[in-house]
Each structure stands twice: as structure tokens, then as C-alpha cells.
Design a protein around this motif. Structure first.
Motif, mmCIF file in Angstrom:
data_model
loop_
_atom_site.group_PDB
_atom_site.id
_atom_site.type_symbol
_atom_site.label_atom_id
_atom_site.label_comp_id
_atom_site.label_asym_id
_atom_site.label_seq_id
_atom_site.Cartn_x
_atom_site.Cartn_y
_atom_site.Cartn_z
ATOM 1 N N GLY A 182 11.357 -1.471 2.905
ATOM 2 C CA GLY A 182 10.314 -1.426 1.888
ATOM 3 C C GLY A 182 10.098 -0.036 1.315
ATOM 4 N N PRO A 183 11.066 0.508 0.576
ATOM 5 C CA PRO A 183 10.894 1.854 0.003
ATOM 6 C C PRO A 183 9.771 1.940 -1.026
ATOM 7 C CG PRO A 183 12.894 0.818 -0.833
ATOM 8 C CD PRO A 183 12.396 -0.043 0.277
ATOM 9 N N ASN A 198 0.896 -1.151 0.000
ATOM 10 C CA ASN A 198 0.000 0.000 0.000
ATOM 11 C C ASN A 198 0.933 1.200 0.000
ATOM 12 O OD1 ASN A 198 -1.313 -2.201 2.060
ATOM 13 N ND2 ASN A 198 -2.784 -1.353 0.602
ATOM 14 N N ILE A 205 15.885 -0.941 1.910
ATOM 15 C CA ILE A 205 15.902 -2.382 1.618
ATOM 16 C C ILE A 205 14.562 -2.814 1.052
ATOM 17 C CG2 ILE A 205 16.215 -4.667 2.658
ATOM 18 C CD1 ILE A 205 18.248 -3.419 4.441
HETATM 19 N N1 SAM Z 1 7.614 2.865 1.628
HETATM 20 C C1 SAM Z 1 6.597 2.798 0.610
HETATM 21 C C2 SAM Z 1 5.549 3.857 0.863
HETATM 22 O O1 SAM Z 1 5.593 4.454 1.952
HETATM 23 O O2 SAM Z 1 4.724 4.100 0.005
HETATM 24 C C3 SAM Z 1 5.957 1.412 0.519
HETATM 25 C C4 SAM Z 1 5.362 0.863 1.794
HETATM 26 S S1 SAM Z 1 4.499 -0.671 1.566
HETATM 27 C C5 SAM Z 1 3.415 -0.564 2.958
HETATM 28 C C6 SAM Z 1 5.633 -1.935 2.114
HETATM 29 C C7 SAM Z 1 6.850 -2.164 1.226
HETATM 30 O O3 SAM Z 1 7.642 -3.209 1.826
HETATM 31 C C8 SAM Z 1 6.569 -2.608 -0.189
HETATM 32 O O4 SAM Z 1 7.364 -1.882 -1.075
HETATM 33 C C9 SAM Z 1 6.969 -4.099 -0.197
HETATM 34 O O5 SAM Z 1 7.378 -4.574 -1.471
HETATM 35 C C10 SAM Z 1 8.092 -4.090 0.800
HETATM 36 N N2 SAM Z 1 8.371 -5.390 1.441
HETATM 37 C C11 SAM Z 1 7.498 -6.392 1.716
HETATM 38 N N3 SAM Z 1 8.118 -7.400 2.362
HETATM 39 C C12 SAM Z 1 9.419 -7.038 2.510
HETATM 40 C C13 SAM Z 1 10.556 -7.667 3.089
HETATM 41 N N4 SAM Z 1 10.479 -8.879 3.663
HETATM 42 N N5 SAM Z 1 11.768 -7.027 3.051
HETATM 43 C C14 SAM Z 1 11.851 -5.786 2.469
HETATM 44 N N6 SAM Z 1 10.796 -5.149 1.902
HETATM 45 C C15 SAM Z 1 9.595 -5.752 1.923
#
Ligand code: SAM
Length: 278
Positions: free
Chosen positions: A50-51, A23, A70
Motif C-alpha cells: 500500500g504505497p 490514511n 504493491i
Molecule cells: N503507504 C502510504 C502512507 O504511508 O501514507 C499509505 C498507507 S494507507 C494506511 C494503506 C494503503 O494500502 C492505501 O494506499 C491503500 O489503498 C492500500 N491498500 C488497501 N488494501 C490493500 C490491499 N489489499 N493490497 C494492497 N494495497 C492495499
């Protein structure tokens, strides 16, 4: 090119995956709230989990000395490289936060903080993983699900294994509640911004054996709403009599429930279990 998450995703042909907690935050006020709660002075090293499309990363890069971001989803890496490949203070790491060796990116003598819109499907695992690091962050400013935020800050009477685990390492507080509308796609739940200031060497509760502390707490919470005597006896594979003895040793009523214990009580109970060789 646009910086709107939805347009960026369209341009790179990426559709959000629910299974990865995707999200994306598009509301500038919400992003600013997160950055403000992090109290950045310009000299910090920030670990972002999770950027995504980089909405928060951009704010962090503007206010911190260095950002290590990351991201697990390989589909987002070209998008992030496009946005931050030439940005000197951003390091992109394509990895799972639960597997990555943080020592490769952060020196042991370098303080750092965590700022993230966490993927909700693994919130607890990520928090525990970060807090248990040999070199943990000084603070975490994280967006989590509303109910998880309430569990993090719970007081004796409503404690859970999560609140015991997190409050052992730091002091959590809820900074703000945020509507699903700040994200696209909208999650099904309300979110809350939580800040956890870790204790470092000055923990209010110390134990001689951390693994034993968590073994005892896990046993205590192993059976929902059961009396401590029964939960400990089944969780630690000991007799009811042995459970009564260790509880009596530290003056805890065996009929109490795990939810009611304070951290110092868990610590005292751990020492009694260890002293009894259980
Ligand atoms: N930071 C962004 C934002 O604020 O719009 C995205 C937030 S989204 C809630 C969570 C992010 O974490 C997604 O980009 C997802 O692909 C990434 N993610 C999910 N599991 C992860 C993991 N195990 N390690 C690193 N990133 C992960």
C-alpha cells in the motif's frame, strides 16, 4: 509538483477511501522512525504494501537497493507512476497483496523485508499471509492499530489466535506509539510501529504438522473465555472425554483457558491430538 500527500491527491482528483484503510502519512519524523526501525544498510530488497501517495516509498527508495510496492487502488496508480515511473529501483505492482504471486517479484534465494503503513481493515490477514509464504520475509516493520500491536506482543495470560500465529513465526516488539496526527485524514485510533523478526529455520517451537497446530489453536480460541476442555471439544468436534484425555496426556489442566497457553504447550497439545488420531 508537491510531495505533500493531500496536495498530490488533490492534483490527481483522488479522495481517500476509508474502506481501503487510506490514511496517508505526512509527518517526516514518523516516516524517518519507520525507516530507522527497518535497519536498512542499502543492500535490501523491500516489499511495501500500500504505497498510497508514495511518502514512505520515497524514503525506502533512497535507502534500500530495491523496492517492490504493491497498491490495490487503481486511482493511485497514475500518481505513483508519475512519482516513481522513472525511479530505477522502484517496481510498482497494481494488485491486492492477498492475491499477488510474490515469486514473480522476489527470487527464492533473495532475502527481503516488509515495510508498510498497513491498511488496518486487513492487518491480521496480511500478517498471516506474509508469514505463511513459502519464502517469508526476514523481518516486518509495520504500522498497525495500537490494540493490534498489544495483541501481537501479548504473553501467556492474554494470548489470542493472532499472537499465537505471529509468535510461532517470529518475535514481535513494539518500537513506538504514534498519534493519529501523523496521518491525513486522521484515523480514529492511535497507531503503533511494530517490528517482527522472523525465525527462519531456527524456530524455537517446531511441530510435525503446521496445519494441525493451527487447527488445534483455532479450536482452542473458538469460544471466547471458555475452558479449554469445552473449546477443544466443540472446535475439534470431539467429546469432552477425548478432550480431557489429550489434555491429560500433556499435563494441561482442562479448566485452563486458551489465553493462558504457551507456544510449547500448543505444540505439545497438537502432537497429542495427532497421536490420538483426532
Ligand atoms: N503507504 C502510504 C502512507 O504511508 O501514507 C499509505 C498507507 S494507507 C494506511 C494503506 C494503503 O494500502 C492505501 O494506499 C491503500 O489503498 C492500500 N491498500 C488497501 N488494501 C490493500 C490491499 N489489499 N493490497 C494492497 N494495497 C492495499
Amino acid at each position: 509538483m508537491t510531495t505533500n500527500p493531500r496536495h498530490l491527491l488533490d492534483n490527481f482528483g483522488v479522495t481517500p477511501k476509508k474502506s481501503l484503510g487510506q490514511n496517508f502519512m505526512h509527518d517526516p519524523n514518523a516516516l524517518e522512525k519507520i525507516v530507522r526501525a527497518a535497519d536498512l544498510t542499502g543492500d535490501e530488497v523491500v516489499l511495501e504494501i500500500g504505497p498510497g501517495t508514495g511518502a514512505l516509498t520515497e524514503w525506502l527508495a533512497d535507502t534500500a537497493r530495491r523496492v517492490i510496492a504493491i497498491e490495490l487502488d487503481d486511482r493511485l496508480i497514475p500518481l505513483l507512476q508519475y512519482r516513481f515511473g522513472a525511479v530505477q529501483n522502484v517496481t510498482l505492482v497494481h494488485a491486492d497483496i492477498l492475491d499477488v504471486n510474490l515469486a514473480l517479484h522476489i527470487r527464492p534465494d533473495e532475502d527481503y523485508l516488509v515495510v508498510a503503513n498497513l491498511p488496518y481493515y486487513i492487518t491480521s490477514a496480511i500478517l498471516r499471509h506474509l508469514l505463511e509464504q513459502p519464502h517469508p520475509p526476514t523481518r516486518l516493520v509495520v504500522m498497525v492499530q495500537n490494540e493490534v500491536a498489544d495483541r501481537l506482543v501479548a504473553r501467556p495470560g492474554d494470548m489470542s489466535l493472532l499472537s499465537v500465529s505471529v509468535q510461532y513465526y517470529g518475535q514481535p516488539h513494539i518500537v513506538a506509539r504514534l498519534s493519529p496526527a501523523v496521518f491525513w485524514p486522521r484515523p480514529d485510533v492511535v497507531s503503533a510501529l511494530v517490528r517482527i523478526d522472523t525465525y527462519g529455520a531456527d524456530r524455537p517451537v517446531t511441530v510435525s504438522n503446521e496445519a494441525a497446530f493451527f487447527r488445534v489453536a483455532r479450536a482452542g480460541f473458538s469460544q471466547k473465555r471458555k475452558q479449554l476442555r469445552n473449546a477443544l471439544s466443540s472446535g475439534l468436534s470431539i467429546t469432552g472425554g477425548q478432550a480431557d484425555e489429550v489434555l491429560a496426556e500433556v499435563g494441561i489442566d482442562p479448566h485452563r483457558r486458551a489465553e493462558t497457553l504457551t507456544l510449547p504447550e500448543w505444540a505439545a497439545l497438537t502432537e497429542a491430538v495427532l497421536a490420538a488420531g483426532l
